[in-house]
Design an enzyme around this catalytic site. Structure first.
Site, PDB file in Angstrom:
ATOM      1  CD  GLU A 148       9.554   4.513   1.188  1.00 19.97           C
ATOM      2  OE1 GLU A 148       9.688   5.490   1.951  1.00 19.97           O
ATOM      3  OE2 GLU A 148       8.990   4.590   0.085  1.00 19.97           O
TER       4      GLU A 148
ATOM      5  CG  PHE B  78      -1.892   1.183   1.204  1.00 21.11           C
ATOM      6  CD1 PHE B  78      -3.040   1.128   0.420  1.00 21.11           C
ATOM      7  CD2 PHE B  78      -1.667   2.321   1.977  1.00 21.11           C
ATOM      8  CE1 PHE B  78      -3.932   2.185   0.396  1.00 21.11           C
ATOM      9  CE2 PHE B  78      -2.564   3.383   1.959  1.00 21.11           C
ATOM     10  CZ  PHE B  78      -3.699   3.319   1.169  1.00 21.11           C
ATOM     11  N   GLY B  79       0.640   2.112  -0.992  1.00 22.57           N
ATOM     12  CA  GLY B  79       1.379   3.361  -1.096  1.00 22.57           C
ATOM     13  C   GLY B  79       0.479   4.556  -0.854  1.00 22.57           C
ATOM     14  CE1 TYR B  80       2.444   7.697   4.087  1.00 22.34           C
ATOM     15  CE2 TYR B  80       2.458   5.310   3.863  1.00 22.34           C
ATOM     16  CZ  TYR B  80       2.973   6.468   4.426  1.00 22.34           C
ATOM     17  OH  TYR B  80       4.015   6.393   5.315  1.00 22.34           O
ATOM     18  N   GLY B  81       2.247   7.883  -0.566  1.00 20.93           N
ATOM     19  CA  GLY B  81       3.102   9.030  -0.859  1.00 20.93           C
ATOM     20  C   GLY B  81       3.604   8.963  -2.291  1.00 20.93           C
ATOM     21  CB  SER B  82       7.003   9.218  -3.718  1.00 26.95           C
ATOM     22  OG  SER B  82       7.648   8.166  -3.022  1.00 26.95           O
TER      23      SER B  82
END
Length: 216
Positions: free
Chosen positions: A117, A25-29
């Site tokens: 990250e 799950f990605g929520y930024g770049s």
């Protein structure tokens, strides 16, 4: 964090029907630049977290001594202490995207994300929901989030202070304001609402415009 350890961590993330494929799950770049192989992308959200620009970045959008600001997630039980408010009974959600990764690419992708990250982010597992079903999770997914105890964490500040820091910061991955604008555009393309990001975008554009006028 070793890639081998990360592989063990995500064994429980795979959806049973996918025979070892797993979700991130990605929520930024990751929303506009995942940069890893994936089989499927599904827009969705997680519950109980708020996306904030509280994480410092000295390896992507800033440099040591002059960090940029990037997003992390703030748990629901901490958002009031950070100056955020919500209506009584309002559910806290963060929109993003779940990426399905083939089991054959597992080690390569985890190793890549561990490095990408590395600036204060750790792994966790979350339930991802979609707009089609807000009650039953679509999948469990691996997520990277930066907690307040990491050395890069900057914490809360006023919108103007955060925006000012963003327009002045630049790192190996480019200007910090580019990160903010790309995130806002990605969320709009998903028709996802995020008042923190959109208000910060408005403030940063305003401050950037004023700075340009003063420099003429």
């Amino acid at each position: 964090m070793q890639a081998q350890d990360a592989v063990v961590t995500v064994e429980n993330v795979a959806r049973p029907t996918n025979e070892g494929d797993f979700w991130i799950f990605g929520y930024g770049s990751l929303l506009w630049r995942p940069s890893f192989p994936f089989k499927e992308r599904v827009n969705g959200y997680i519950k109980g977290y708020l996306r904030t620009f509280f994480q410092g970045s000295t390896d992507h959008r800033g440099i040591p001594g002059s960090p940029g600001r990037v997003v992390t997630l703030l748990p629901k039980d901490h958002h009031h202490t950070a100056g955020f408010s919500s209506k009584e009974g309002e559910e806290l959600v963060t929109w993003g995207a779940a990426f399905c990764v083939d089991s054959a690419d597992r080690e390569e992708v985890i190793s890549y994300l561990d490095y990408r990250e590395k600036g204060g982010y750790t792994q966790s597992v979350v339930d991802v929901y979609t707009k089609e079903d807000c009650h039953k999770p679509f999948c469990k997914a691996l997520i990277y989030m930066a907690t307040p105890d990491n050395e890069e964490y900057l914490g809360p500040a006023t919108m103007e202070q955060i925006a000012d820091q963003i327009i002045k910061s630049h790192g190996p991955s480019g200007p910090n304001i580019e990160y903010l604008l790309n995130l806002a555009e990605a969320l709009r393309s998903m028709e996802a609402d995020d008042s923190h990001v959109f208000e910060l975008e408005r403030k940063a554009i305003e401050l950037h415009r004023v700075a340009e006028e003063l420099s003429r």
